[in-house]
Design a protein around this motif. Structure first.
Motif, PDB file in Angstrom:
ATOM      1  N   ALA A   1     -13.470  -6.333 -18.228  1.00 54.80           N
ATOM      2  CA  ALA A   1     -12.382  -5.491 -18.472  1.00 54.80           C
ATOM      3  C   ALA A   1     -12.642  -4.177 -18.974  1.00 54.80           C
ATOM      4  O   ALA A   1     -13.140  -4.182 -19.965  1.00 54.80           O
ATOM      5  CB  ALA A   1     -11.207  -5.544 -18.632  1.00 54.80           C
TER       6      ALA A   1
ATOM      7  N   TYR B   1      -2.738  -3.431 -12.771  1.00 58.09           N
ATOM      8  CA  TYR B   1      -2.469  -3.904 -13.775  1.00 58.09           C
ATOM      9  C   TYR B   1      -4.116  -4.136 -13.825  1.00 58.09           C
ATOM     10  O   TYR B   1      -4.171  -4.901 -13.242  1.00 58.09           O
ATOM     11  CB  TYR B   1      -1.193  -3.809 -13.692  1.00 58.09           C
ATOM     12  CG  TYR B   1      -0.361  -2.787 -13.995  1.00 58.09           C
ATOM     13  CD1 TYR B   1       0.274  -2.034 -14.997  1.00 58.09           C
ATOM     14  CD2 TYR B   1       0.271  -2.687 -12.656  1.00 58.09           C
ATOM     15  CE1 TYR B   1       0.874  -1.139 -14.922  1.00 58.09           C
ATOM     16  CE2 TYR B   1       1.741  -1.897 -12.594  1.00 58.09           C
ATOM     17  CZ  TYR B   1       1.914  -1.117 -13.595  1.00 58.09           C
ATOM     18  OH  TYR B   1       2.584   0.060 -13.260  1.00 58.09           O
ATOM     19  N   GLY B   2      -3.514  -4.740 -14.878  1.00 60.11           N
ATOM     20  CA  GLY B   2      -5.255  -5.945 -15.672  1.00 60.11           C
ATOM     21  C   GLY B   2      -3.669  -7.291 -16.003  1.00 60.11           C
ATOM     22  O   GLY B   2      -3.090  -7.647 -14.744  1.00 60.11           O
TER      23      GLY B   2
ATOM     24  N   VAL C   1     -13.751  -3.915 -13.768  1.00 62.58           N
ATOM     25  CA  VAL C   1     -12.108  -3.690 -13.599  1.00 62.58           C
ATOM     26  C   VAL C   1     -11.927  -2.274 -14.536  1.00 62.58           C
ATOM     27  O   VAL C   1     -12.468  -2.126 -15.463  1.00 62.58           O
ATOM     28  CB  VAL C   1     -11.432  -4.444 -14.449  1.00 62.58           C
ATOM     29  CG1 VAL C   1      -9.482  -4.443 -13.624  1.00 62.58           C
ATOM     30  CG2 VAL C   1     -11.761  -5.656 -13.692  1.00 62.58           C
ATOM     31  N   LYS C   2     -11.857  -1.830 -13.546  1.00 61.84           N
ATOM     32  CA  LYS C   2     -10.118  -0.342 -13.603  1.00 61.84           C
ATOM     33  C   LYS C   2      -8.974   0.045 -13.840  1.00 61.84           C
ATOM     34  O   LYS C   2      -8.946  -0.196 -12.923  1.00 61.84           O
ATOM     35  CB  LYS C   2     -11.174   0.837 -13.467  1.00 61.84           C
ATOM     36  CG  LYS C   2     -10.776   2.073 -13.903  1.00 61.84           C
ATOM     37  CD  LYS C   2     -11.432   2.929 -14.253  1.00 61.84           C
ATOM     38  CE  LYS C   2     -11.452   4.137 -14.838  1.00 61.84           C
ATOM     39  NZ  LYS C   2     -11.849   4.407 -16.680  1.00 61.84           N
ATOM     40  N   THR C   3      -8.352  -0.153 -14.613  1.00 60.59           N
ATOM     41  CA  THR C   3      -6.601  -0.696 -14.418  1.00 60.59           C
ATOM     42  C   THR C   3      -6.272   0.691 -14.589  1.00 60.59           C
ATOM     43  O   THR C   3      -6.581   1.277 -15.214  1.00 60.59           O
ATOM     44  CB  THR C   3      -5.861  -1.216 -15.299  1.00 60.59           C
ATOM     45  OG1 THR C   3      -6.160  -1.135 -16.756  1.00 60.59           O
ATOM     46  CG2 THR C   3      -6.543  -2.923 -15.228  1.00 60.59           C
TER      47      THR C   3
ATOM     48  N   ALA D   1      -8.134  -1.548 -10.036  1.00 63.47           N
ATOM     49  CA  ALA D   1      -7.004  -2.411 -10.525  1.00 63.47           C
ATOM     50  C   ALA D   1      -5.328  -1.534 -10.085  1.00 63.47           C
ATOM     51  O   ALA D   1      -6.099  -1.541 -11.639  1.00 63.47           O
ATOM     52  CB  ALA D   1      -6.889  -3.822 -10.902  1.00 63.47           C
TER      53      ALA D   1
ATOM     54  N   ASN E   1      -2.655   1.287 -14.057  1.00 66.28           N
ATOM     55  CA  ASN E   1      -1.308   1.451 -14.933  1.00 66.28           C
ATOM     56  C   ASN E   1      -0.269   1.789 -13.620  1.00 66.28           C
ATOM     57  O   ASN E   1       0.448   2.620 -14.048  1.00 66.28           O
ATOM     58  CB  ASN E   1      -0.949   2.261 -15.982  1.00 66.28           C
ATOM     59  CG  ASN E   1      -1.077   0.763 -16.765  1.00 66.28           C
ATOM     60  OD1 ASN E   1      -1.257   0.104 -17.330  1.00 66.28           O
ATOM     61  ND2 ASN E   1      -2.854   1.963 -17.591  1.00 66.28           N
TER      62      ASN E   1
ATOM     63  N   THR F   1      -1.835  -9.069 -10.246  1.00 61.23           N
ATOM     64  CA  THR F   1      -3.353  -8.457 -10.860  1.00 61.23           C
ATOM     65  C   THR F   1      -3.951  -8.915 -11.179  1.00 61.23           C
ATOM     66  O   THR F   1      -5.353 -10.051 -10.629  1.00 61.23           O
ATOM     67  CB  THR F   1      -3.268  -7.194 -11.186  1.00 61.23           C
ATOM     68  OG1 THR F   1      -2.166  -7.404 -12.483  1.00 61.23           O
ATOM     69  CG2 THR F   1      -2.753  -6.186 -10.707  1.00 61.23           C
ATOM     70  N   CYS F   2      -3.887 -10.250 -12.228  1.00 64.40           N
ATOM     71  CA  CYS F   2      -5.383 -10.955 -13.052  1.00 64.40           C
ATOM     72  C   CYS F   2      -5.757 -11.678 -12.334  1.00 64.40           C
ATOM     73  O   CYS F   2      -6.999 -11.864 -11.748  1.00 64.40           O
ATOM     74  CB  CYS F   2      -4.952 -11.127 -14.257  1.00 64.40           C
ATOM     75  SG  CYS F   2      -3.835 -12.246 -14.321  1.00 64.40           S
TER      76      CYS F   2
ATOM     77  N   GLU G   1      -6.602   6.325  -8.637  1.00 66.21           N
ATOM     78  CA  GLU G   1      -6.737   5.039  -7.533  1.00 66.21           C
ATOM     79  C   GLU G   1      -8.268   6.167  -7.173  1.00 66.21           C
ATOM     80  O   GLU G   1      -9.312   4.727  -7.276  1.00 66.21           O
ATOM     81  CB  GLU G   1      -6.334   5.187  -6.167  1.00 66.21           C
ATOM     82  CG  GLU G   1      -5.400   4.145  -6.611  1.00 66.21           C
ATOM     83  CD  GLU G   1      -4.064   3.804  -5.259  1.00 66.21           C
ATOM     84  OE1 GLU G   1      -4.727   4.294  -3.964  1.00 66.21           O
ATOM     85  OE2 GLU G   1      -3.346   3.517  -5.834  1.00 66.21           O
TER      86      GLU G   1
ATOM     87  N   CYS H   1      -4.190  -1.710  -5.409  1.00 66.38           N
ATOM     88  CA  CYS H   1      -3.746  -0.552  -5.115  1.00 66.38           C
ATOM     89  C   CYS H   1      -3.415  -0.176  -3.798  1.00 66.38           C
ATOM     90  O   CYS H   1      -3.913  -0.935  -2.926  1.00 66.38           O
ATOM     91  CB  CYS H   1      -4.351   0.381  -6.277  1.00 66.38           C
ATOM     92  SG  CYS H   1      -5.924   0.586  -5.620  1.00 66.38           S
TER      93      CYS H   1
END
Lengths: 383, 407
Positions: free
Chosen positions: B406, B180-181, B209-211, B178, B213, B187-188, B221, B241
């Protein structure tokens, strides 16, 4: 190759290409050379535009008239133009001060950001409660003084430790840029610069008391900062021509040893002049955000770099700076206006066109300062 | 001499401007004829360039040009200011430019344009122009609306496809790269909807989940997808993304994936199952029609704050890739899609879905009332309650539902 040849022969050989400093060209000739350079660049642009299926004449017409012709809101074009021109004029004049001393301040971007950031901070603290004129004065002074000190980092280090000001100011640009990005992207209780209502971090709009006043002439709003910019330019012109300090800084620029010999405190002169230079750039930054009513991470619009080009092309002459910055603003603003007209032309292409024109003008600027002598007979004389 | 020349130049400039100034007033007056699909002028403000070949601006530009083509609007009636930073001055300059060209409707596609567009719409001189802003939350009652889509509905469907895959593989771990989170509802809500879709078929599913930023950063990514596979042994990589990098990583690692924005089966033919996609032209055509058919003051009245979803065809999922999907995916997904389109049920409600298959192999949806609970145990919607529309649309959703892990 030339070196070895010169060593093996007893007499000194003339190189194939020589670059010789040229004495002052006549002004009429000078203008002719510049016009020629612009025409050449525009012909190259014509080919590029035609290759994209755009009518180059229509494009240039829009560009040179800054999009005013056929515009539904022509006065907006002038307002937009002034927003671009005002900071460029102040920054170019300010940079020329430092450049006259051969202090290569390429930190315009950073000083502009610091001025903008501090002005923004002040407006966020007192903008709601204090009267407008007080807010504006404090914003301008705060931004300008902060930028002045920011610029002084490089000059003090240069005077005390002989550091390189070009590298120093360049790196300070990045520090300022990342600083404003940090404020723009960090949502926290202490960060009063951001809009509280937005879930995503964005800079908030200034309180109305922090807006740069305008004079209404019909529909057209004349931004006060333009008038101030002209006043500053005039003051700097007088400062350089008529005051002792102005004289001192040109002596330091010509030769530091001469200045030392004449008993001038060169260190103090450098620090003072760079402070004024950065002060004015910070002031431009404060004016800009006050005109824009908000901060942004792209607040400088490259004015710190374009200012260097303007100052250089104008040969540091204050009056020439007014003309050059006006013309370059036409180029920049006109390009955006023209690019919007044609869906296939994006801003990268518009930048490319501007780049070609500026490059060609700078290249011919070199030719006005130096002569290139190509000696074709050289080889024969040695055989 | 030099001074004289400078002054002459300045004077010449001023004269040109004056002449132009006086000339243009007449032309502008001629534009007051009736507005039709032939003469409507469309303005667009882009965050990157219209000549991009992929990504966010590309998707919007494609949507606008497609809509114009469908409506029969000449291509030269599109005016664009591109590479406009999220800076109030830059945006208001862009608006001035487009308004000056005579644009009747102006679209701004990036979030940070909202203040400048809001201010411009309120100006008296621009009262005849409709303003429309993507992803924001500001609007007025006359000529300024905002628009976005219920992409979470498409993500729920992708979640079903991913959940079925995890059942088939006997691996409950799903991965999600993602941008962002919980900072962004956009995103969320996507992560939550995907998770709830997966849980509807596999109650033991866990979404890691891996953000990163960043909205678009190919290297990060890629790294995020690799790390999800290496750390949690996930069997499906979903993403929010820009690029197809996570799908390429999934294909290389022999796991499956759900892309985003475009049908990424093209990039990962044997591992990509389906991707939530946008059909921006659906909105753009609606908006342009609204601007043509009524004065700008009626614009918001006619089109409203636009949040189209599956029903309007504004969001969808790309065709399910038979080479990668599990059995039953097509059937269940189309059942749920119909249910959402019918308006009887939406994702973030107090009603959970599950599915049963009868002897003939036909699937039916089973609805069960259950609390909508965050992954920290807080109840958001009590059992049987209606979907939290506002949280997603006005951007206040800032939690993960149960099932999300997360980092």
């Amino acid at each position: 190759m030339n070196k070895t040849a010169a060593n093996t022969h007893s007499h000194v050989k003339e190189p194939l290409i020589r670059i010789v400093k040229r004495d002052g060209l006549k002004l009429s000739k000078l203008v002719l050379v510049y016009v020629g350079a612009i025409l050449l660049a525009m012909i190259i642009g014509c080919i590029l535009l035609a290759s994209m299926g755009v009518n180059p004449f229509k494009f240039y017409e829009k560009m040179l008239t800054i999009g005013v012709v056929g515009n539904a809101f022509p006065y907006k074009c002038f307002e937009g133009y002034i927003k671009l021109f005002t900071p460029l004029l102040i920054v170019s004049v300010a940079l020329s001060l430092a450049f006259r001393m051969k202090f290569w301040n390429v930190g315009g971007e950073g000083q502009f950001i610091v001025g903008a950031l501090v002005a923004g901070w002040i407006s966020a603290i007192i903008g709601e409660s204090a009267p407008s004129f007080l807010v504006l004065i404090l914003m301008s002074l705060g931004g300008a003084i902060a930028a002045g000190f920011y610029g002084s980092i490089a000059s003090v280090l240069k005077v005390k430790f002989g550091t390189n000001e070009t590298l120093m100011t360049l790196m300070l640009n990045y520090i300022a840029l990342y600083l404003i990005m940090f404020f723009g992207e960090t949502k926290a209780d202490w960060n009063i610069l951001l809009n509280e209502d937005s879930a995503r971090p964005i800079f908030k709009t200034f309180f109305e008391n922090a807006w740069m006043p305008v004079i209404k002439i019909g529909s057209f709003s004349l931004n006060i900062s333009l008038i101030i910019a002209f006043v500053i330019t005039a003051l700097i012109f007088v400062y350089l021509k008529k005051t002792k300090q102005g004289y001192e800084l040109s002596v330091v620029g010509d030769s530091i040893s001469t200045a030392n010999y004449a008993g001038m405190k060169t260190g103090r002169i450098i620090i003072r002049t760079v402070f004024i230079s950065a002060f004015l750039i910070g002031l431009a930054g404060a004016f800009y955000v006050s005109t824009a009513h908000s901060l942004s991470t792209s607040v400088t619009n490259d004015v710190g770099w374009t200012g260097v080009i303007v100052a250089w092309l104008s040969k540091l002459n204050t009056l020439a700076i007014v003309v050059t910055s006006a013309l370059i603003s036409i180029l920049r603003y006109g390009c955006t206006q023209a690019a919007a007209e044609f869906a296939s032309v994006d801003s990268h292409f518009a930048d490319l066109l501007q780049g070609i024109i500026l490059f060609s003008v700078l290249a011919c600027d070199f030719l006005t300062r130096f002569k290139v002598i190509i000696n074709l007979k050289r080889r024969k004389s040695h055989e | 001499m030099k001074k004289l020349l400078s002054m002459l130049l300045a004077l010449a400039m001023l004269l040109t401007c004056m002449v132009a100034f006086s000339a243009c007033g007449d032309e502008a007056a001629n534009n007051s004829g009736e507005l039709t699909l032939e003469n409507v002028k469309v303005g667009a403000i882009y965050i990157t360039s219209q000549n991009d070949t992929a990504g966010y601006t590309f998707a919007h530009h494609n949507g606008i040009t497609t809509a114009m083509e469908k409506l029969g609007i000449p291509a030269e009636n599109l005016y664009i200011v591109d590479n406009v930073a999220e800076d109030d001055t830059a945006v208001s300059n862009a608006i001035d430019t487009l308004a000056g060209k005579g644009c009747n409707i102006i679209f701004g596609i990036s979030f940070g344009y909202l203040n400048a567009m809001n201010d411009a719409a309120a100006k008296e001189e621009y009262a005849n122009i409709a303003f429309s802003h993507a992803t924001g939350y500001l609007a007025n009652e006359t000529n300024f609306n905002n628009y976005f889509g219920r992409i979470y509905q498409a993500r729920y469907l992708a979640g079903i496809a991913a959940g079925l895959k995890s059942l088939e593989l006997g691996n409950d771990a799903l991965g999600y790269v993602a941008a962002y989170g919980t900072e962004y509802a956009e995103t969320c809500s996507g992560i939550n909807a995907f998770t709830m879709g997966a849980l509807s078929v596999n109650p033991n599913a866990q979404v890691y989940v891996k953000t990163i930023n960043a909205w678009a950063d190919e290297t990060m990514e890629k790294q995020a997808a690799e790390s999800l596979i290496n750390t949690y042994n996930v069997c499906v990589i979903a993403q929010h993304c820009d690029s197809a990098q996570p799908q390429l990583v999934a294909a290389n690692a022999g796991v499956f994936g759900c892309g985003y924005n475009s049908d990424m089966t093209e990039q990962a033919p044997t591992s990509h199952i389906t991707a939530p996609i946008w059909n921006w032209d659906v909105y753009y055509a609606e908006a342009i029609k609204a601007a043509v058919n009524a004065p700008a003051s009626e614009f918001v009245n006619n089109i409203g704050i636009y949040y189209g979803g599956l029903k309007e065809g504004f969001v969808d999922i790309s065709p399910i890739n038979a080479a990668a999907a599990s059995e039953g995916t097509e059937e269940i997904v189309s059942l749920v899609k119909d249910l959402i389109i019918s308006g009887e049920w939406d994702v973030f409600s107090g009603v959970k879905l599950s599915y049963t298959q009868d002897a003939d192999g036909n699937w039916t949806i089973v609805k069960t009332d259950a609390d909508l609970v965050t992954n920290t145990g807080e109840v958001i919607v009590t059992a049987g309650g209606a979907s939290v529309d506002d949280g997603v649309i006005k951007g206040s959703m800032n939690y993960y539902v149960a099932g999300v892990v997360a980092e």
